[in-house]
Design a protein around this motif. Structure first.
Motif, PDB file in Angstrom:
ATOM      1  N   GLN A   1       1.185   4.022  -1.653  1.00 30.53           N
ATOM      2  CA  GLN A   1       0.670   5.381  -1.738  1.00 30.53           C
ATOM      3  C   GLN A   1      -0.132   5.780  -0.501  1.00 30.53           C
ATOM      4  OE1 GLN A   1      -1.395   6.363  -5.372  1.00 30.53           O
ATOM      5  NE2 GLN A   1      -0.109   4.982  -6.580  1.00 30.53           N
ATOM      6  N   TYR A   2      -0.325   4.830   0.391  1.00 28.10           N
ATOM      7  CA  TYR A   2      -1.172   5.067   1.558  1.00 28.10           C
ATOM      8  C   TYR A   2      -0.365   4.907   2.840  1.00 28.10           C
ATOM      9  CZ  TYR A   2      -5.093   4.928  -1.657  1.00 28.10           C
ATOM     10  OH  TYR A   2      -5.960   5.209  -2.684  1.00 28.10           O
ATOM     11  N   SER A   3      -0.814   5.636   3.848  1.00 27.41           N
ATOM     12  CA  SER A   3      -0.205   5.565   5.167  1.00 27.41           C
ATOM     13  C   SER A   3      -1.249   5.050   6.157  1.00 27.41           C
ATOM     14  CB  SER A   3       0.298   6.956   5.570  1.00 27.41           C
ATOM     15  OG  SER A   3       0.884   6.943   6.857  1.00 27.41           O
TER      16      SER A   3
ATOM     17  N   LYS B   1      -2.395  10.397   2.202  1.00 25.98           N
ATOM     18  CA  LYS B   1      -3.599   9.573   2.377  1.00 25.98           C
ATOM     19  C   LYS B   1      -3.360   8.628   3.555  1.00 25.98           C
ATOM     20  CE  LYS B   1      -3.220   9.057  -2.666  1.00 25.98           C
ATOM     21  NZ  LYS B   1      -3.806  10.298  -3.179  1.00 25.98           N
TER      22      LYS B   1
ATOM     23  N   ILE C   1      -9.703  11.594  -2.114  1.00 29.10           N
ATOM     24  CA  ILE C   1      -8.640  10.668  -1.720  1.00 29.10           C
ATOM     25  C   ILE C   1      -7.599  10.556  -2.825  1.00 29.10           C
ATOM     26  CG2 ILE C   1      -8.102   8.262  -1.155  1.00 29.10           C
ATOM     27  CD1 ILE C   1     -10.935   8.118   0.133  1.00 29.10           C
TER      28      ILE C   1
ATOM     29  N   TYR D   1      -5.063   6.053   6.478  1.00 30.04           N
ATOM     30  CA  TYR D   1      -6.156   5.332   7.120  1.00 30.04           C
ATOM     31  C   TYR D   1      -6.080   5.596   8.619  1.00 30.04           C
ATOM     32  CZ  TYR D   1      -7.291   2.538   2.985  1.00 30.04           C
ATOM     33  OH  TYR D   1      -7.698   2.132   1.738  1.00 30.04           O
TER      34      TYR D   1
ATOM     35  N   LYS E   1       0.845  -1.205   0.000  1.00 29.90           N
ATOM     36  CA  LYS E   1       0.000   0.000   0.000  1.00 29.90           C
ATOM     37  C   LYS E   1       0.878   1.250   0.000  1.00 29.90           C
ATOM     38  CE  LYS E   1      -3.424  -2.697   2.551  1.00 29.90           C
ATOM     39  NZ  LYS E   1      -2.625  -3.946   2.608  1.00 29.90           N
TER      40      LYS E   1
ATOM     41  N   HIS F   1      -9.478  -1.724   1.697  1.00 29.02           N
ATOM     42  CA  HIS F   1      -8.482  -1.059   0.843  1.00 29.02           C
ATOM     43  C   HIS F   1      -8.604  -1.512  -0.604  1.00 29.02           C
ATOM     44  CE1 HIS F   1      -4.788   0.901  -0.356  1.00 29.02           C
ATOM     45  NE2 HIS F   1      -4.360  -0.244  -0.861  1.00 29.02           N
TER      46      HIS F   1
END
Length: 327
Positions: free
Chosen positions: A8-10, A288, A282, A290, A6, A305
């Protein structure tokens, strides 16, 4: 089960910080979900950082953002639900500015992109937000009891909000000036909040950002909080948030069921369409994150996700990123 990468996401440490005393073990649990970046939330202690910092230095984890006040401070005057940058008392407001600069220093040191900021609130002599939410749940938003109490809340909020906004803007201006002088390369995201007396509304956020145009200040759009405030009647969440898409520094990704927040989008609500209103936000948000509660199981996080990135890919006409162990 296998978890997808993931990149691109944190992922916020609020999910598992209550389960760990050791910072490195907390981070390792998040990494096991496929995340290579984390947001360090306001409950992370200096003791936890002693075992987290070596992971950062070795490049084993990246830090997307830190959440003011950071590291954790026990004083409720400077906690997440307080007047903070809007204090009338100059000494207390000066202390709030110092603590935000401390958060920015940590963010800069860790290579984070942003600091998440709770600017403040219009104080009440009782927890009027809790009272309103109880009436909302038992009698509904259209009930006479809710409407009476809501009118009382709005009257005080609107009467006092201008003064708090001006003090918040002054505090942020001071923070940005000192941050630039110290060479901190971070942005400050003022977060949409979960209580109706807290600041900012989206209109207030627009006022603050416009008044500080050119400063590294933008909106940190907490999607679940926005959903709650929209349902309670504080603002037109979907339309106002999407209208501010260019001002968004980062997002907290979670869904709200009724007035209960921090659930996995789509999975826990069972609503396969409502959260779609926020996919453009988003997709465009620079950061980005969570921000999920401990009750969200790893399998639910993964499923949520996958649904989210698949929907974004379909909207953009792009491809879903290659996954770990995938094709």
């Amino acid at each position: 089960m296998k978890f997808t990468s993931k990149e691109q996401y944190s992922f916020s440490t609020c999910w598992n910080i209550r389960r760990h005393e050791s910072g490195d073990r907390m981070i390792e649990e998040i990494r096991s979900l496929g995340f290579s970046r984390v947001e360090l939330n306001y409950n992370v202690t200096r003791e936890m950082l002693q075992t987290i910092e070596p992971l950062i230095e070795r490049g084993e984890i990246g830090i997307s953002s830190v959440h003011n006040t950071f590291p954790h401070i026990a004083d409720p005057d400077y906690g997440t639900d307080s007047v903070l940058l809007g204090f009338e008392d100059k000494e207390r407001r000066s202390r709030a500015v110092e603590l935000l600069l401390q958060s920015a220093e940590y963010a800069h040191r860790y290579g984070a992109e942003a600091v998440v900021v709770h600017p403040g609130e219009v104080p009440f002599d009782r927890d009027i937000d809790h009272q309103l939410k109880e009436i909302y749940s038992t009698q509904g938003r259209e009930s006479a009891a809710y409407q009476r109490l809501w009118a009382e809340m709005i009257e005080r909020r609107e009467a006092l909000s201008d003064g708090y906004i001006q003090r918040i803007m002054s505090s942020l201006d001071d923070v940005c000036e000192q941050s630039e002088r110290r060479g901190y390369k971070v942005k400050f995201g003022i977060e949409t909040r979960s209580r109706c007396n807290q600041m900012p509304t989206l209109e207030e956020a627009r006022t603050i950002i416009s008044g500080l145009r050119g400063a590294p200040v933008g909106l940190w759009y907490d999607i679940g909080h926005g959903m709650m405030m929209g349902r309670m009647g504080l603002y037109d969440n979907v339309n106002e948030a999407n209208a501010m898409i260019e001002d968004i520094v980062g997002v907290h990704i979670h869904e709200t069921i009724g007035l209960s927040d921090h659930w996995c989008p789509y999975v826990h609500s069972g609503d396969m369409e409502g959260f779609d209103s926020f996919l453009d936000i988003i997709a465009q948000a620079p950061v980005k994150v969570y921000e999920l509660k401990a009750a969200c199981a790893p399998a639910d996080i993964e499923l949520s996700h996958q649904m989210l990135v698949s929907k974004i890919a379909r909207r953009s006409g792009g491809r879903i990123a290659r996954t770990v162990g995938g094709e």
